[in-house]
Structure formats: structure tokens, C-alpha cells
Design a protein around this motif. Sequence first.
Motif, PDB file in Angstrom:
ATOM      1  N   LEU A 206      51.998  34.181  47.669  1.00  0.00           N
ATOM      2  CA  LEU A 206      50.643  33.863  48.101  1.00  0.00           C
ATOM      3  C   LEU A 206      49.899  35.091  48.613  1.00  0.00           C
ATOM      4  CD1 LEU A 206      50.981  30.408  49.809  1.00  0.00           C
ATOM      5  CD2 LEU A 206      50.212  30.976  47.534  1.00  0.00           C
ATOM      6  N   ASP A 207      50.520  36.244  48.463  1.00  0.00           N
ATOM      7  CA  ASP A 207      49.819  37.473  48.834  1.00  0.00           C
ATOM      8  C   ASP A 207      49.323  37.405  50.265  1.00  0.00           C
ATOM      9  OD1 ASP A 207      46.862  39.229  47.713  1.00  0.00           O
ATOM     10  OD2 ASP A 207      48.621  39.929  48.777  1.00  0.00           O
ATOM     11  N   LEU A 208      50.199  36.998  51.155  1.00  0.00           N
ATOM     12  CA  LEU A 208      49.774  36.918  52.544  1.00  0.00           C
ATOM     13  C   LEU A 208      49.543  38.295  53.127  1.00  0.00           C
ATOM     14  CD1 LEU A 208      51.809  33.895  53.757  1.00  0.00           C
ATOM     15  CD2 LEU A 208      49.349  34.094  53.606  1.00  0.00           C
ATOM     16  N   GLY A 209      49.941  39.290  52.362  1.00  0.00           N
ATOM     17  CA  GLY A 209      49.524  40.628  52.749  1.00  0.00           C
ATOM     18  C   GLY A 209      50.300  41.228  53.890  1.00  0.00           C
ATOM     19  N   ARG A 210      51.386  40.576  54.308  1.00  0.00           N
ATOM     20  CA  ARG A 210      52.091  41.108  55.462  1.00  0.00           C
ATOM     21  C   ARG A 210      52.508  42.550  55.209  1.00  0.00           C
ATOM     22  NH1 ARG A 210      55.600  37.458  59.021  1.00  0.00           N
ATOM     23  NH2 ARG A 210      53.440  36.976  59.457  1.00  0.00           N
TER      24      ARG A 210
ATOM     25  N   THR B  52      33.710  39.572  45.517  1.00  0.00           N
ATOM     26  CA  THR B  52      34.777  39.671  46.512  1.00  0.00           C
ATOM     27  C   THR B  52      36.087  40.047  45.839  1.00  0.00           C
ATOM     28  OG1 THR B  52      35.370  37.359  46.290  1.00  0.00           O
ATOM     29  CG2 THR B  52      33.722  37.897  47.964  1.00  0.00           C
ATOM     30  N   GLY B  53      36.988  40.574  46.625  1.00  0.00           N
ATOM     31  CA  GLY B  53      38.332  40.856  46.112  1.00  0.00           C
ATOM     32  C   GLY B  53      38.489  42.222  45.480  1.00  0.00           C
TER      33      GLY B  53
ATOM     34  N   GLU C  74      39.867  44.970  48.201  1.00  0.00           N
ATOM     35  CA  GLU C  74      41.267  44.703  48.486  1.00  0.00           C
ATOM     36  C   GLU C  74      42.179  45.381  47.474  1.00  0.00           C
ATOM     37  OE1 GLU C  74      38.846  42.605  48.748  1.00  0.00           O
ATOM     38  OE2 GLU C  74      39.055  41.444  50.588  1.00  0.00           O
ATOM     39  N   LYS C  75      41.677  45.564  46.259  1.00  0.00           N
ATOM     40  CA  LYS C  75      42.521  46.141  45.204  1.00  0.00           C
ATOM     41  C   LYS C  75      42.672  47.648  45.328  1.00  0.00           C
ATOM     42  CE  LYS C  75      41.454  42.631  41.775  1.00  0.00           C
ATOM     43  NZ  LYS C  75      40.460  42.321  40.746  1.00  0.00           N
TER      44      LYS C  75
ATOM     45  N   ASP D 119      47.117  46.434  55.171  1.00  0.00           N
ATOM     46  CA  ASP D 119      46.954  45.037  55.566  1.00  0.00           C
ATOM     47  C   ASP D 119      45.680  44.911  56.394  1.00  0.00           C
ATOM     48  OD1 ASP D 119      47.263  42.397  56.076  1.00  0.00           O
ATOM     49  OD2 ASP D 119      48.824  42.639  57.585  1.00  0.00           O
ATOM     50  N   ILE D 120      44.571  45.152  55.724  1.00  0.00           N
ATOM     51  CA  ILE D 120      43.264  45.116  56.381  1.00  0.00           C
ATOM     52  C   ILE D 120      42.344  44.341  55.452  1.00  0.00           C
ATOM     53  CG2 ILE D 120      41.221  46.602  56.673  1.00  0.00           C
ATOM     54  CD1 ILE D 120      42.904  48.525  58.223  1.00  0.00           C
ATOM     55  N   LEU D 121      41.436  43.541  56.017  1.00  0.00           N
ATOM     56  CA  LEU D 121      40.487  42.796  55.195  1.00  0.00           C
ATOM     57  C   LEU D 121      39.175  43.575  55.176  1.00  0.00           C
ATOM     58  CD1 LEU D 121      41.319  39.321  56.720  1.00  0.00           C
ATOM     59  CD2 LEU D 121      41.984  40.122  54.449  1.00  0.00           C
TER      60      LEU D 121
ATOM     61  N   TYR E  33      35.556  41.902  55.571  1.00  0.00           N
ATOM     62  CA  TYR E  33      35.296  41.363  56.908  1.00  0.00           C
ATOM     63  C   TYR E  33      35.075  42.479  57.921  1.00  0.00           C
ATOM     64  CZ  TYR E  33      36.004  36.691  55.327  1.00  0.00           C
ATOM     65  OH  TYR E  33      35.820  35.506  54.680  1.00  0.00           O
TER      66      TYR E  33
ATOM     67  N   GLU F 285      41.779  36.710  49.720  1.00  0.00           N
ATOM     68  CA  GLU F 285      42.626  36.445  48.557  1.00  0.00           C
ATOM     69  C   GLU F 285      43.541  35.246  48.809  1.00  0.00           C
ATOM     70  OE1 GLU F 285      42.106  38.183  45.511  1.00  0.00           O
ATOM     71  OE2 GLU F 285      40.378  38.525  46.794  1.00  0.00           O
TER      72      GLU F 285
ATOM     73  N   LYS G 223      41.543  32.052  48.581  1.00  0.00           N
ATOM     74  CA  LYS G 223      41.174  31.617  47.229  1.00  0.00           C
ATOM     75  C   LYS G 223      42.207  30.645  46.655  1.00  0.00           C
ATOM     76  CE  LYS G 223      38.344  35.615  46.206  1.00  0.00           C
ATOM     77  NZ  LYS G 223      38.293  36.976  45.699  1.00  0.00           N
TER      78      LYS G 223
ATOM     79  N   ARG H 284      48.538  39.321  63.295  1.00  0.00           N
ATOM     80  CA  ARG H 284      49.584  40.271  62.902  1.00  0.00           C
ATOM     81  C   ARG H 284      49.359  41.622  63.576  1.00  0.00           C
ATOM     82  NH1 ARG H 284      48.997  37.963  57.856  1.00  0.00           N
ATOM     83  NH2 ARG H 284      47.717  39.616  56.955  1.00  0.00           N
ATOM     84  N   ARG H 285      48.096  42.058  63.623  1.00  0.00           N
ATOM     85  CA  ARG H 285      47.778  43.359  64.220  1.00  0.00           C
ATOM     86  C   ARG H 285      48.077  43.334  65.719  1.00  0.00           C
ATOM     87  NH1 ARG H 285      43.508  43.812  61.723  1.00  0.00           N
ATOM     88  NH2 ARG H 285      44.434  45.021  60.051  1.00  0.00           N
TER      89      ARG H 285
END
Lengths: 468, 400
Positions: A4-8, A400-401, A404-405, A410-412, A415, B340, B343, B393-394
Amino acid sequence: MYLLDLGRFSKAHSSKTDMSKIVKLKKGFDLKLVGKANQELADFAPAQTFAIKPTDFIGLQRPKVLVNEGDTVKAGTPIMFDKAMDQVIYTSPVSGQVVEVKRGEKRKLLEIKIQADATITHEDLGKANLASLDRDALVAKIAGSGVWPSIIQRPYGIVANPADTPKAIFVSGFDTNPLAADYGFTLKGDENYFQAGIDALAKLTTGKVHLNLDGANPTPAVFANVKNAEINKFSGPHPAGNVGIQIHHLDPINKGEIAWTVNPYGVVQIGKLLLEGIYDASKVVAVTGSEVTKAAYVKTYTGANVSTFTKGNLNSGHVRVISGNVLSGEKISLDGYIGYYHNQITVIPEGDYEEFLGWIKPTTSKLSFSKALGIFSFLNKGEFKVDTNTHGEERPFVVTGVFEKVLPMDILPTYLFKAIVSEDFDEMEELGLYEIIEEDVALCEFVDPSKNDLQELVRNGIELLMYS
Amino acid sequence: MKALQNLFDKLKPNFEKGGKWEKFYTLYEGHRTIAFAPDLTTKAKGAQIKDAVDLKRVMITVVIAMIPALIFGILNVGYQHFLAVGEEVTWVDRALFGAMAVLPTLIVSYAVGLLTEFTFCVIRNHPISEGYLVSGMLIALVMPPFIPLWQVALATIFAVVIGKEVFGGTGMNILNVAMTARAFLYFAYPAQISGDQVWTYLSGETAVDGFSGATALSVAYNAGVEGTQTAVEALNAHNASIGGDFSFMNLFMGWVPGSIGETSTLMALVGAIILIATGVASWKIIVSGFAGAYVMGTVLNLLAVNEYMAIPPQYHWVMGGMAFGLVFMATDPVSAAQTETGKWIYGMLIGVLTVIIRVTNPAYPEGIMLAVLLMNVFAPLIDYYVVKANKTRRLQRATV
């Protein structure tokens, strides 16, 4: 979770061997451009004048000039300092005569120009045995020499404060920016100086000195046998070589923490200061870009005037000379000066032309991260010639998105950018503004279909946090 | 091209400050930048080069992705008409008939929408944005084939003004603009956009005996209510005597009655391939949307208390406008979830809700419209929690 690409882990795979880390990054984009410097020293006429530009030093608040026009100086003679941080002395890169102290509106200091001697003489700053220096003496020695501004503080990306003790120091041993200079070439033969510099840095921090190397390519000799530092390997597309990205994966900066970064050239300079007792600002600079006839390296000094490197060396007349790389560099004039932190100039065509139906024409010759420009652009495996056209007008954030690529953290980003736009201090902090500076979002700015100036935005946000 | 450039140059002083049409500068600039990519260059500091893609390119890619659905829609409107009136004609006739029904809707949608948009740009003095290129096409494609044009115009104005401009224009809207237009008509003028009579354009002629204008969704729904045969049997029997075909394969192909562009799952998938290959739309939303519908369909199978609930879940993919809505509406980046992770959740819930609304709600045979609008509203909430997780998380990192 991972699916799920939680991005941790921000899609990075990191593994620990002993203490050092191997980090494989997937996100990002390598810009393949025309005009990479050949690994040879070109015989361009030597630069005559050199300049210290206070605007290069971010966070420099109240510069005070110590010389007058007409004064003679040696390499290492104090030129100016910041009244807000007066231990740090900015010194002359060359010996010669101060020819101009250029000021702009409201007497803002722009450039201090020095006409160089034919042979450079140095101030004797005194050799030092690292073992016999305590930390304070070492700090004072570096801060007074002119090398100190190479040490950058995170957060904020400003010149480090000698009064601070960082939790760790980070050195990126490779540059993934477009047409970047190769440290294996520019620092050839500087092994001992580099090691001495690392040893000095180790004394400045209570934590570790991290040397981060390119995991995908052979290690240059200058970094091959470095001791007294933690060696980490990073691989992946640009911005894998950005020290900010590396810090994020090694030991991220939290609120209230301070880390320092130094580029390898700065490390070598610190080593030379200790071993030779001089401020040696000699620097190998890459002359790159599609509009230079001969793309090669040139040996000169920090702050060199670029006119002799481009004179008779241009393919066309209507060009932009950039100090640094095309993503985070700065436009300078044809007889401008290379920035303190730059070891590269890039010359590309200016893009001030209109193109008939340019937004819809199918093409494979334009550089784009997006496949919307031409599904077949993968056919173009070669190098791209780029110009300074923005290829469109500024718009609100719509797509959007994409950011991120190209940001392997791990930053949005979207936002975070919106938090800065709305000047929401809590959000800026919580979303990670302490972890990035301009160069880390340079790719975001490049790929943004809405053409926002994101590096400027990030700097504005940092200034809001700094001075709040 | 030099001549055109000169013409623009000649007109320019009129639109500049102090010129007689100063107020309309944004229109001048908008048209010039359509003809010519502008001569703007990057700033002295920051990125010195920029990606060749801009919003115009992104938007035109979406329009291109919808063209297969538009062309199919034109053919299908003609096909359905001649099927209903029982005439054997050539494809040229069908295409001409379809074009006559569809193109006016398309033209009205673009003309009225752009006029509204331009008016706002001039009043607010902001640049003309490209968003309506997509909305204009979408609005036409989600209309029934012979909706009164004044209703198209009214819905378009409503959607652009209330759906978008009051929030600040392109990029700021909460709801998908085209869905807003359709929802407006659905609740304001239900007679022209729901029921069994509006999906096949009879053009005043009489339908052949045994013809029913019902869509697959209402046939399946009625099968659930009546309970005399399975939903699949009911679909197969529908209009079989006159050559109508509600088999799975034909529902997938799209030769069935419905809104202009929504009937063909195949054409929606062609659009999806274009959008995903160009990276313009989020494949995560599309994939999770289809998955959500399938999962919900399966769950209803397990609970089945009537025949509609027992319909094989893959039928939900091909009936009605689900595929079209998922590919072109749900993926609108402005009104969708923007993180992401969000989505995946957003797409999944649209699929789930669409099936729930279809099967359990007697008033709305089609669920995709309300599902998309509902999730548009909830997208910021989904994002809120994803962003919060990132912040947490941060924060945790700092305290360990």
C-alpha cells in the motif's frame, strides 16, 4: 503494508552491514543532458578576477567588509565577516588587489572583486597537529581561515554556527545533478588532505562523520581508504547524491537537532589548512552544457570570473551561463563569477521564444519526466539539449502524485508546499521542513506541470521558521 | 506563423494596461498561449530548466483519452435508434444520426462552459486555466443522447459556477465538475435523465413492438424485485426478440442504451490505457475502484436475498457507467484523494459504494455518480489521516 506504499521506508531498501548502511533509492530522475565535461584539463586562459559574493552565503545577515578598493591581499586575508556571527571570517581566495566593492540598492553588498596576481601567495595560517588541538582551538582555526563557510547547518541550509555542536556530520561523496563534476577527477591526488579533513570533522561532532558514496559506481581513489568515518553507500537516480536525502535515510533531523554537512572540496580544504597552514582556494571546475564547444575541466580558484572559459568557446550567442547545475544553480552574466559552493558552470540556450502549438506537438526531442509528452520518448535514449523556456505558465496545483515520484523521502511534498503557501508554522514543522533545503526539491520544481517556483517557496518557508 | 505572431503583437497594446480592452487581457493571453507556447524563461535563481510538460498538455491528453468513448458513443446512439425503430441501415447512417444527436450537446457544453469560465477569468483577472477542456467533454459524455440543450447549458453553468468558480477556480474545487453537472440535472430535471424512456433517441418515430428502453441496470434491478428469474437470465432475455443484446460480452463492448459515452467498458479501458501509459491518471484509483466493486459484488453474492444481489460481480464492471466513471471521473486529481495511500482507499470505496447504491437503493439505478461525489467529499478526510500518519511517524522518530 508495503504494497500500500505507506511510505514508511519511502520505498528505499536499506540494510545494515556492521554499522554502515547500504541504501537503494528508486524514486528520482536522472537528467541526461548534452555537454558533459571530458575528463581533461582544458587550456583556457586563466581567470583574471575573482569575487566573493555575500549573496552565496545563505543566512549571512549583516556583512561587514574589512578591505577597501586598492588594498593588496593574499589568499587567506580576511575580506569580510557577518556581524551576526563574527567568528566566521570570509577570506580572499587569491592574492592580488581589491578592485571593486560592488553595492546594489540600499547599499546591499553584492560582490568584492579581486584582481589576481600571476602567482598566488598565501597567508601563513600555521600548520597544526590535530592531536594537540582541542576542539575550541580547532573551531577557531577553521572559522578564521575562510574554509568555515563550507560547513553548512541542517536544518535551514545556512552557514554553520561555530558555537553549535552537531549531532553528526554528513559528506556526500558523489553528485548526481545534471552534468555534475566528477570528484574522482576534481579531487585527484587529494587523498591525504581529505583524510586530514575527515579527522578534523570527527573532532567537531559528538556523533559520527558519515561519508556517503555512490553504491552503483566504483569508488574514486580519494575516498577509497578513508578511515575515521562511517562509510554508507547510496544508489539510485538523482537526487540520491543530495546530502539532504542521505541524512533522511541515515539519521534524520528532528525538531531541535542540528547536523552539519560539508562537500568533499570543503573537507579537502580543511585538510590543507591543517597540513599546509594555508587557505588554498584552488578548485577544478567543470565547464559544461550544450552551448560550450569544448566541455572540459579547468583549474582555477573559488569565485573565478567565467569570461575566459566561455570566450571563443560558445556554440551560439544567445545563451545563459549558470553557476552550478541546471536544477539548483544560479544565472550569472557572461562575465559573472562562479559561486562559492559551485564547482561547475553550465551554458545552455536561452528559451525566450514562442513555439507554435508547442504544448501539443508530439516530440521525442524535449526532456520530460512525464510520459504525457510523448509515449514514445523512451525511444530517445540519447542526451537532451535543454533551454531555459518554462514550457508553460504558472498554474494552481492540479496534478497530484508527481512530486512523490522524484523525492525519495518519507515526506508529503504537496502538503508541505501548501503549508508554506498558507504560512502554517505547525504544519511546516510537522510535515518535515527541517529536513529539506532548496536542492532537495529542485527536481519537484523541474517536473511540476503547474510551473511553481518551489525552491523559492521552500526558502521562504525556512525563513519563516528561522526568524519566527 | 510569423503572421499570426505579428497579429497578436499588433493587438497586444489594446489589452495592456491603459489599452481600451485592458480588462480582457487574460483572454488575449489565453488565446496567444494556445497558439504559441509562451516565451517565458526561468528565474535567475532556482531550476534553470523546466519539464516540457504543462497543464495544457496534461489536459489535452485526457481529452484524447476520451475520444474513443466519444466516437463509440456517436455510433452507438445511431445504432440504438435504428435498432429500436427496426430499420436496417448502413453504419454511415448510424454515424450521421448519432453525430446529429451528440455534437450539439458537445458544442453547447463547450461553448457555455468556456463562456462562463472566460467571464470569471475577466472578472477575477486570473489566467484562463485548462481544466474546462476536460470538463466540457465529460459533461457531454455523461448526458443522455437527447437531453434538451437548454438543460445542458443550465447544468454546465451550475457546475462551473457553483462547482468550481465559487471555490476559486481550477484546482480548488471539491467536487468533480462534470459529475456536479450531471447530479444537478438528475435532481432538478429527473424526467429527462432517468427512467426507461431517455436512453434511446427515437426522434419521433415509433419503436418496434416488444421494444423496451430500459438499461441493463434497471433490468437487473427489476429481476431482483420480481425474483422470477436470475438477473443474468433477465438480461439475456431483454429485447432479445428485436435483436437487443445484454450479454456480458455485449455489455462490455457497449452496444447498449445509456448515456452518450458511458456504455462501452472497452472504450473506457482504452482511455484508461492511454491515461495510465502517459501517467496522467492514477492507476491506483482505477485498479482499486474495479477491485472494490468486485469485492462488494462478491460480498453481496454471499448475502444474496434477491436475484440482483446474486448477479456475478463482474457484471457490475460492464453495466452502466461504472468503467467510464472510474477511469475519467474518479481520477480527476483535484477532487480525488491526493496522497498515494489515500488513492487506494478512495478508489476502493468508490467501487464498493457504487455497487451498494446500485443494488440496495430503489431510487438510483446507477451508483457511480453518487459514489464519486460522495467520495469527493470524503477524500480530504482520507488524506487527513494519511497526512496525520506521516506526521506521527516523524514525531515518533524524534522521541525514540
